[in-house]
Design an enzyme around this catalytic site. Structure first.
Site, PDB file in Angstrom:
ATOM      1  N   HIS A  79       0.868  -1.200   0.000  1.00 27.55           N
ATOM      2  CA  HIS A  79       0.000   0.000   0.000  1.00 27.55           C
ATOM      3  C   HIS A  79       0.895   1.238   0.000  1.00 27.55           C
ATOM      4  O   HIS A  79       1.489   1.583   1.017  1.00 27.55           O
ATOM      5  CB  HIS A  79      -0.902   0.015   1.241  1.00 27.55           C
ATOM      6  CG  HIS A  79      -1.846   1.185   1.261  1.00 27.55           C
ATOM      7  ND1 HIS A  79      -3.200   1.030   1.405  1.00 27.55           N
ATOM      8  CD2 HIS A  79      -1.639   2.516   1.150  1.00 27.55           C
ATOM      9  CE1 HIS A  79      -3.777   2.221   1.388  1.00 27.55           C
ATOM     10  NE2 HIS A  79      -2.845   3.144   1.229  1.00 27.55           N
ATOM     11  N   HIS A  91       1.557   5.394  -1.725  1.00 29.28           N
ATOM     12  CA  HIS A  91       1.189   6.557  -2.536  1.00 29.28           C
ATOM     13  C   HIS A  91       2.461   7.102  -3.181  1.00 29.28           C
ATOM     14  O   HIS A  91       3.353   7.582  -2.472  1.00 29.28           O
ATOM     15  CB  HIS A  91       0.549   7.640  -1.668  1.00 29.28           C
ATOM     16  CG  HIS A  91      -0.730   7.190  -1.046  1.00 29.28           C
ATOM     17  ND1 HIS A  91      -1.954   7.376  -1.644  1.00 29.28           N
ATOM     18  CD2 HIS A  91      -0.976   6.514   0.106  1.00 29.28           C
ATOM     19  CE1 HIS A  91      -2.901   6.852  -0.876  1.00 29.28           C
ATOM     20  NE2 HIS A  91      -2.330   6.318   0.192  1.00 29.28           N
ATOM     21  N   ASP A 139       1.466   2.671   3.535  1.00 30.69           N
ATOM     22  CA  ASP A 139       0.617   3.855   3.353  1.00 30.69           C
ATOM     23  C   ASP A 139       1.455   5.131   3.385  1.00 30.69           C
ATOM     24  O   ASP A 139       0.981   6.184   3.829  1.00 30.69           O
ATOM     25  CB  ASP A 139      -0.510   3.925   4.397  1.00 30.69           C
ATOM     26  CG  ASP A 139      -1.611   4.886   3.959  1.00 30.69           C
ATOM     27  OD1 ASP A 139      -1.647   5.258   2.779  1.00 30.69           O
ATOM     28  OD2 ASP A 139      -2.424   5.275   4.813  1.00 30.69           O
TER      29      ASP A 139
END
Ligand code: DOR
Ligand code: ZN
Length: 346
Positions: free
Chosen positions: A12, A14, A248
């Site tokens: 996960h 970004h 994340d």
């Protein structure tokens, strides 16, 4: 002391786009073999065609000698068609479909308003094509207390979803509560799993206010009470295959964090592996770190484990106060602090 483990993946992440992508990608590529790349750009990556283009720009931003592999996702909307899922599968580059409840977090305004009511045919197609649903698990009803939004989401959306469509693979992303741990443990192994971030293993909600407001500890889902943190640590260090590494890592420029209405997101890519090692060491479970970081994720996704290795050396190193780029600064998690484990690619 040294620990050599199979190279981990980040399930996960970004990576953003443009200058920010170029600034942050190396921190992930240095330590991780692959990463599930989040689609919450502006505009969001809602189609396979956009995911293919985004993947190209990520590959272009990588150093030429890098073996890092981005695993793409598409952003579910009320309008996503079952045919888009077929295209995603056929592309060979899309590995998940991301559910953002509309309004839950950064760039989620185009997300889903009613998962079971509006997206069921798409979810059935995903089950058919064996593409996992990656879930930001929070309700968006402003009348629900922000610290209860994960628990309520489990009760109102996830439990009915797994009952109605048990064949669908679901990853509950960045879990933050004992309720999520229990939910994942109650489901069939191999069909529901969870990713866990360094911040939800190491910090509780006190860290948001320690000595004053701490914007760099603000992420969504927001940090919770200590009882929740402890439950998540126990779950990941138990050796269960249902939990795996997902940072994340969510970079925002310093000026967008330190302002009257700061963005949610913690930039942890440079420190994540050190921090996971710290958690497992403190729990007396360093022998379980490799499965959490490098085996459980690919096993759940049905992908091969990495062949390469990485070394973690027990030696103090200092996290920079901030990272400077031509467009501005990014403050990493645990900025200015000394960490114990240093990852060394081999
Ligand atoms: O803290 C977060 N930041 N949580 C999310 O769900 C999104 C992310 C971001 O994109 O900045
Ligand atoms: Zn995220």
């Amino acid at each position: 002391m040294e620990l050599t483990i199979t190279q981990p993946d980040d399930w996960h992440l970004h990576l953003r786009d443009g200058d920010l992508l170029k600034a942050v990608i190396f921190d992930s590529a240095k330590h991780f073999g692959r990463a599930i790349v989040m689609p919450n750009l502006r505009p969001p990556i809602t189609t396979t065609a956009a995911a293919v283009d985004y993947r190209e720009s990520i590959l272009k931003a990588l150093p030429t000698d890098s073996n890092f592999t981005p695993l793409m996702t598409i952003y579910l909307t009320d309008m996503t068609s079952p045919n888009e899922i077929k295209l995603a599968k056929r592309s060979g580059v899309v590995y998940g479909v991301k559910l953002y409840p509309a309004g839950a977090t950064t760039n989620s305004q185009d997300g889903v308003t009613d998962l079971l009511g509006k997206c069921f045919p798409v979810l059935e197609e995903m089950a058919e094509e064996n593409i996992p649903l990656l879930v930001h698990g929070e309700v968006t009803d402003p009348s629900v207390d922000i610290f209860d939004r994960e628990k309520v989401f489990i009760e109102t959306t996830l439990e009915p979803l797994v009952q109605r469509l048990p064949q669908l693979k679901v990853v509950m992303e960045h879990i933050t509560t004992v309720d999520a741990v229990k939910f994942v443990e109650s489901c069939k192994e191999g069909s529901v799993a969870a990713t866990v971030t360094p911040q939800h293993l190491l910090l509780n909600r006190n860290s948001l206010f320690q000595g004053g407001l701490q914007p760099h500890n603000y992420c969504l889902p927001v940090l919770k009470r200590e009882i929740h943190r402890k439950a998540i640590v126990s779950a990941v260090t138990s050796g269960s295959k249902r939990f795996f590494l997902g940072t994340d890592s969510a970079p925002h420029e310093r000026r967008k964090k330190e302002c009257p209405c700061g963005c949610a997101g913690i930039y942890n890519s440079p420190v994540a592996l050190s921090l996971y090692a710290k958690v497992f060491e403190e729990a007396g479970a360093l022998d379980k770190l490799e499965a959490f970081a490098s085996f459980n994720g690919p096993d759940f996704y049905g992908l091969p484990r990495n062949n390469s290795k990485i070394k973690l050396r027990k030696a103090p190193w200092r996290v920079p106060e901030s990272l400077s780029f031509p467009f501005g600064d990014i403050v990493p998690m645990f900025a200015g602090e000394t960490l114990e484990w240093e990852p060394i690619p081999i």
